[in-house]
Design an enzyme around this catalytic site. Structure first.
Site, PDB file in Angstrom:
ATOM      1  N   ARG A  24       0.887  -1.342  -0.023  1.00  0.00           N
ATOM      2  CA  ARG A  24       0.348   0.314   0.386  1.00  0.00           C
ATOM      3  C   ARG A  24       0.714   1.634  -0.306  1.00  0.00           C
ATOM      4  O   ARG A  24       2.017   1.100   0.580  1.00  0.00           O
ATOM      5  CB  ARG A  24      -1.068  -0.323   0.842  1.00  0.00           C
ATOM      6  CG  ARG A  24      -2.715  -0.931   0.714  1.00  0.00           C
ATOM      7  CD  ARG A  24      -3.183   0.026  -0.244  1.00  0.00           C
ATOM      8  NE  ARG A  24      -4.461  -0.416  -0.452  1.00  0.00           N
ATOM      9  CZ  ARG A  24      -4.462  -2.089  -1.394  1.00  0.00           C
ATOM     10  NH1 ARG A  24      -3.617  -2.207  -1.550  1.00  0.00           N
ATOM     11  NH2 ARG A  24      -5.807  -2.256  -1.074  1.00  0.00           N
ATOM     12  N   GLU A  64      -1.777   8.089  -5.462  1.00  0.00           N
ATOM     13  CA  GLU A  64      -2.176   7.535  -6.263  1.00  0.00           C
ATOM     14  C   GLU A  64      -3.561   7.665  -6.725  1.00  0.00           C
ATOM     15  O   GLU A  64      -3.994   7.990  -7.523  1.00  0.00           O
ATOM     16  CB  GLU A  64      -1.710   6.056  -6.377  1.00  0.00           C
ATOM     17  CG  GLU A  64      -2.854   5.199  -5.050  1.00  0.00           C
ATOM     18  CD  GLU A  64      -2.514   3.819  -5.616  1.00  0.00           C
ATOM     19  OE1 GLU A  64      -3.607   2.904  -6.207  1.00  0.00           O
ATOM     20  OE2 GLU A  64      -0.925   3.492  -5.606  1.00  0.00           O
ATOM     21  N   HIS A 100       0.523   0.232 -10.092  1.00  0.00           N
ATOM     22  CA  HIS A 100      -0.751  -0.432  -9.488  1.00  0.00           C
ATOM     23  C   HIS A 100      -1.043  -1.887 -10.263  1.00  0.00           C
ATOM     24  O   HIS A 100      -2.033  -1.957 -10.370  1.00  0.00           O
ATOM     25  CB  HIS A 100      -1.753   0.450  -8.469  1.00  0.00           C
ATOM     26  CG  HIS A 100      -2.182  -0.379  -7.581  1.00  0.00           C
ATOM     27  ND1 HIS A 100      -2.676   0.234  -6.346  1.00  0.00           N
ATOM     28  CD2 HIS A 100      -1.800  -1.586  -6.904  1.00  0.00           C
ATOM     29  CE1 HIS A 100      -3.273  -0.188  -5.201  1.00  0.00           C
ATOM     30  NE2 HIS A 100      -3.516  -1.589  -6.061  1.00  0.00           N
TER      31      HIS A 100
END
Length: 345
Positions: free
Chosen positions: A251, A280, A312
């Site tokens: 994360r 993000e 991601h």
């Protein structure tokens, strides 16, 4: 911003169990969703993320399916509940975007996908390690300019290096197996040590401080909770080797990005590989190539030769996407039939 993805009913031959709105939907998901749904639910795909401004779109739907960067905070959940939504399915393992206490208070059922091909994330983690170590981006850029010099491309052997895995669950365990094959020395820090990993991979569980101080590579695989926010910050980075490589496929909020960038520039950190980024939300998963105001911190990161950032995408394999939507649809099936989901939070 992508337009609203077209509404579609996956089948007219089966009884439709539930009306479902899928936020943050992308075209790459459609075939996996179609296969998993098998015509049992009436689905609407919405490219925009769930938030205060888009919650109204869920009017008339019993369930919503959300992703990593959707906003399921208490005010948004209150909106959904008032609109008649009863179920929230997170099509990811991480669920820090959901205020679970508020969901419980509002009577909303929430589930996630706790297990989906840990190989996908673990293999992407190794890809970041290798690409950074062997200077593949710089080498490719040189090749495109017909510059075939090997200056500034010297890497190191993974064999014999010490890799510290912070959070050694399913993904961390798979990563340990891969790195064992490279001949790495393995350390792990986890609140719940797994004796099987000690026997199978020869890793040692050590205190967090020892892992930071002795690892050549550190890889993060813990959930984002208050205790892990900025786990890697100025103080913890100062304990690491100045040549260390830090990889984060967990994360974004696990790493204080500004502190990591400062450590890189000061020569106190060797490499930084990120598949997740603390800022993000609202940027990753969308095309911002025409934006007049890019993210300045991200631009600074990308300008560093010893930094590699991917958007991601560690989960993005055929196998993982199949697992994600199969599990999500199984939860919707259970709820539609008045049963609890196997993966309720």
């Amino acid at each position: 911003m992508l337009p609203l993805l077209q509404h579609f009913s996956l089948s007219t031959t089966c009884h439709l169990l539930m009306k479902v709105l899928i936020y943050s939907a992308h075209e790459y998901e459609r075939p996996f969703l179609t296969h998993a749904a098998q015509g049992k639910h009436e689905l609407q795909l919405e490219s925009r993320a769930l938030g205060a401004a888009t919650a109204e779109l869920a009017r008339g739907y019993e369930a919503v399916v959300i992703f990593t960067n959707d906003d399921a905070s208490a005010p948004v959940l209150e909106q959904l509940q008032a609109l008649g939504v009863r179920y929230v399915a997170v099509r990811a393992a991480g669920h820090d975007q959901v205020d679970s206490a508020a969901a419980q208070r509002l009577g909303l059922r929430v589930c996630n996908v706790p297990n989906y091909s840990p190989y996908a994330v673990a293999e992407h983690t190794v890809a970041l390690m290798l690409a950074l170590n062997r200077q593949l981006l710089r080498a490719q850029a040189n090749m495109r300019r017909s510059d075939f010099r090997l200056d500034q491309l010297v890497g190191f052997n993974l064999h014999g290096k010490t890799v510290g895995i912070i959070g050694c669950g399913k993904i961390g365990g798979v990563l340990a197996g891969i790195l064992q094959g490279f001949g790495c020395q393995l350390l792990a820090y986890d609140l719940y040590p797994n004796p099987e990993f000690v026997q199978r991979y020869g890793l040692r569980y050590v205190p967090f401080e020892e892992l930071c101080a002795t690892s050549d590579i550190i890889s993060l695989h813990v959930p984002l909770v208050p205790a892990t926010h900025y786990l890697m910050n100025a103080d913890t980075l100062a304990r690491c080797k100045s040549t260390a490589m830090l990889i984060n496929t967990g994360r974004g909020g696990l790493v204080d990005t500004r502190a990591a960038l400062a450590a890189l520039r000061a020569g106190r950190l060797g490499y930084l590989g990120l598949d997740v980024y603390e800022f993000e939300k609202g940027r990753f998963f969308e095309d911002h190539s025409q934006d007049a105001a890019p993210d300045p911190l991200l631009e600074e990161l990308l300008a560093e030769p010893n930094v590699l950032v991917t958007g991601h995408q560690a989960f993005l394999t055929n196998e993982a996407l199949t697992d994600i939507f199969t599990t999500t649809m199984a939860s919707l099936d259970a709820w539609a039939q008045g049963q609890p989901s196997e993966h309720e939070l």
